[in-house]
Design an enzyme around this catalytic site. Structure first.
Site, short mmCIF file in Angstrom:
data_model
loop_
_atom_site.label_atom_id
_atom_site.label_comp_id
_atom_site.label_asym_id
_atom_site.label_seq_id
_atom_site.Cartn_x
_atom_site.Cartn_y
_atom_site.Cartn_z
N ASN A 9 0.87 -1.18 0.00
CA ASN A 9 0.00 0.00 0.00
C ASN A 9 0.90 1.22 0.00
O ASN A 9 1.51 1.55 1.02
CB ASN A 9 -0.89 -0.04 1.26
CG ASN A 9 -1.73 1.21 1.43
OD1 ASN A 9 -1.80 2.05 0.52
ND2 ASN A 9 -2.36 1.34 2.59
N TRP A 10 0.98 1.86 -1.15
CA TRP A 10 1.91 2.99 -1.28
C TRP A 10 1.34 4.31 -0.74
O TRP A 10 2.01 5.33 -0.75
CB TRP A 10 2.36 3.14 -2.75
CG TRP A 10 3.39 2.13 -3.15
CD1 TRP A 10 4.12 1.34 -2.32
CD2 TRP A 10 3.82 1.82 -4.48
NE1 TRP A 10 4.98 0.55 -3.06
CE2 TRP A 10 4.81 0.82 -4.39
CE3 TRP A 10 3.46 2.28 -5.76
CZ2 TRP A 10 5.45 0.29 -5.50
CZ3 TRP A 10 4.08 1.75 -6.87
CH2 TRP A 10 5.07 0.76 -6.75
N LYS A 11 0.09 4.28 -0.34
CA LYS A 11 -0.55 5.47 0.26
C LYS A 11 -0.31 6.71 -0.62
O LYS A 11 -0.21 6.58 -1.83
CB LYS A 11 -0.07 5.65 1.70
CG LYS A 11 -0.25 4.37 2.51
CD LYS A 11 -0.03 4.53 3.98
CE LYS A 11 -0.24 3.19 4.68
NZ LYS A 11 -0.10 3.28 6.13
N HIS A 95 -9.62 1.34 4.99
CA HIS A 95 -8.34 1.53 5.68
C HIS A 95 -8.53 2.50 6.84
O HIS A 95 -9.29 3.46 6.72
CB HIS A 95 -7.28 2.06 4.70
CG HIS A 95 -5.91 1.99 5.28
ND1 HIS A 95 -5.45 2.91 6.19
CD2 HIS A 95 -4.91 1.09 5.11
CE1 HIS A 95 -4.22 2.56 6.55
NE2 HIS A 95 -3.87 1.47 5.92
N GLU A 97 -6.86 4.82 7.89
CA GLU A 97 -6.58 6.23 7.61
C GLU A 97 -7.78 6.91 6.94
O GLU A 97 -7.79 8.13 6.78
CB GLU A 97 -5.32 6.34 6.74
CG GLU A 97 -4.07 6.10 7.58
CD GLU A 97 -2.90 5.48 6.83
OE1 GLU A 97 -2.89 5.50 5.60
OE2 GLU A 97 -2.01 4.95 7.52
N GLU A 180 -5.60 -4.79 10.67
CA GLU A 180 -4.60 -3.74 10.85
C GLU A 180 -4.88 -2.97 12.15
O GLU A 180 -5.66 -2.01 12.14
CB GLU A 180 -4.64 -2.78 9.67
CG GLU A 180 -4.33 -3.44 8.35
CD GLU A 180 -3.67 -2.47 7.38
OE1 GLU A 180 -2.64 -2.83 6.82
OE2 GLU A 180 -4.18 -1.34 7.21
N GLY A 186 2.31 2.31 10.72
CA GLY A 186 3.27 3.40 10.50
C GLY A 186 3.96 3.85 11.78
O GLY A 186 4.62 4.88 11.80
N SER A 226 3.29 -2.16 10.36
CA SER A 226 4.74 -2.24 10.58
C SER A 226 5.35 -3.59 10.22
O SER A 226 6.28 -4.06 10.88
CB SER A 226 5.10 -1.84 12.02
OG SER A 226 4.66 -0.51 12.28
N GLY A 247 2.74 -1.22 4.28
CA GLY A 247 2.82 0.19 3.93
C GLY A 247 4.26 0.61 3.70
O GLY A 247 4.83 0.38 2.63
N GLY A 248 4.86 1.20 4.73
CA GLY A 248 6.20 1.77 4.61
C GLY A 248 7.22 0.87 3.94
O GLY A 248 7.95 1.30 3.03
P1 PGA Z 1 2.71 0.25 7.66
O1 PGA Z 1 1.25 0.46 7.01
O2 PGA Z 1 3.24 -1.06 7.10
O3 PGA Z 1 3.50 1.43 7.21
O4 PGA Z 1 2.52 0.18 9.13
C1 PGA Z 1 0.38 -0.62 6.80
C2 PGA Z 1 -0.92 -0.12 6.23
O5 PGA Z 1 -1.35 0.97 6.60
O6 PGA Z 1 -1.56 -0.80 5.40
#
Ligand code: PGA
Length: 266
Positions: A9-11, A95, A97, A180, A186, A226, A247-248
């Site tokens: 997930n490149w956000k 998600h 976010e 999640e 993050g 993470s 994500g990251g």
């Molecule tokens: P993260 O994000 O790996 O940076 O914690 C995961 C996500 O939000 O899908």
């Protein structure tokens, strides 16, 4: 045995050129993408380019959100038919976010809710994606407050039941779920593998009561929060964790390739 999935997930990162560069670097890593189902969800503007870059591979191209109406006066939204037209294979829904709690904006004390996604909007989006042949990746997870107040399990069950209302068994086979925990996204704080596995099993039993045990056993339940090369093996070795929504770490081609190698080994 369920196939492991590792979805990036490149956000809201990467211009189109940056996305292309990371994707090319990733492809040159020769990660075992046939043993593991891999996918990338770039920002909307990068979708066309990622779809093109992945043509001829088994890697999925994804989107990070969609709107449930097919068309109309919804400024700034992207419809599911638009995603179909672009060649998208999967779409993240709900998600954290994008979620508000119970559809209401919260005070922005933390990372969370700018967009007031609710279980109801997750359900609307999920149903339209399934109807149009795109795999929804439905995200669920508790906030730190919910965990500390002892409401983790009830939150997860509410999100699963609310998000999946009215979906039939045949369509459910195209679903993916991502657990999640909001406090682990993050933040570098990974959920303990035992506990992540317990919640993934809880999700599977909630799926079994909505559909049936056989259908539930075929739905991939991923962990996100993470995930890194250094913790992937421990997480993915657990019986109910079928891979990761990353994500990251998915923004670094070599790191993501290591995570995929870990998924192929367990
Ligand atoms: P993260 O994000 O790996 O940076 O914690 C995961 C996500 O939000 O899908």
């Amino acid at each position: 045995m369920r196939k492991k999935h590792v979805l990036g997930n490149w956000k809201m990162n990467f211009t189109v050129a940056e996305a292309e560069a990371v994707l090319n670097e990733f492809l040159s890593e020769k990660a075992p993408v046939d043993a593991v189902q891999v996918g990338f969800a770039p920002g909307f503007l990068g979708v066309g380019s990622v779809v093109g870059g992945l043509r001829g591979t088994s890697v999925w191209a994804g989107a990070q959100d969609c709107f449930w109406a097919d068309k109309g006066a919804f400024t700034g939204c992207v419809s599911v038919p638009m995603l179909v037209d672009a060649g998208v294979d999967f779409c993240i829904v709900g998600h954290s976010e994008r979620r508000g709690r119970f559809g209401k904006l919260e005070t922005p004390e933390s990372t969370i809710p700018y967009f007031a996604e609710s279980d109801e909007t997750v359900n609307l989006k999920t149903k339209v994606l399934l109807a149009k042949g795109i795999r929804p990746v439905v995200c669920v997870g508790e906030t730190l407050t919910e965990r500390e107040d002892g409401h983790t399990d009830s939150t997860i069950i509410r999100q699963i039941q609310g998000g999946l209302t009215g979906i039939d068994k045949a369509d459910a086979q195209k679903l993916l779920i991502a657990y999640e925990p909001v406090w682990a996204i993050g933040t570098g704080k990974v959920c303990d593998a035992e506990e992540a596995n317990r919640i993934c099993a809880l999700i599977r039993s909630a799926l079994a009561s909505i559909f049936d045990a056989e259908t539930a056993s075929g739905i991939p339940v991923l962990y996100g929060g993470s995930v890194k090369a250094s913790n992937a093996v421990e997480l993915f070795a657990k019986s109910d964790i079928d891979g990761g929504l990353v994500g990251g770490a998915s923004m670094v081609a070599s790191e993501l390739a290591e995570i995929i190698r870990a998924a192929s080994r367990v």
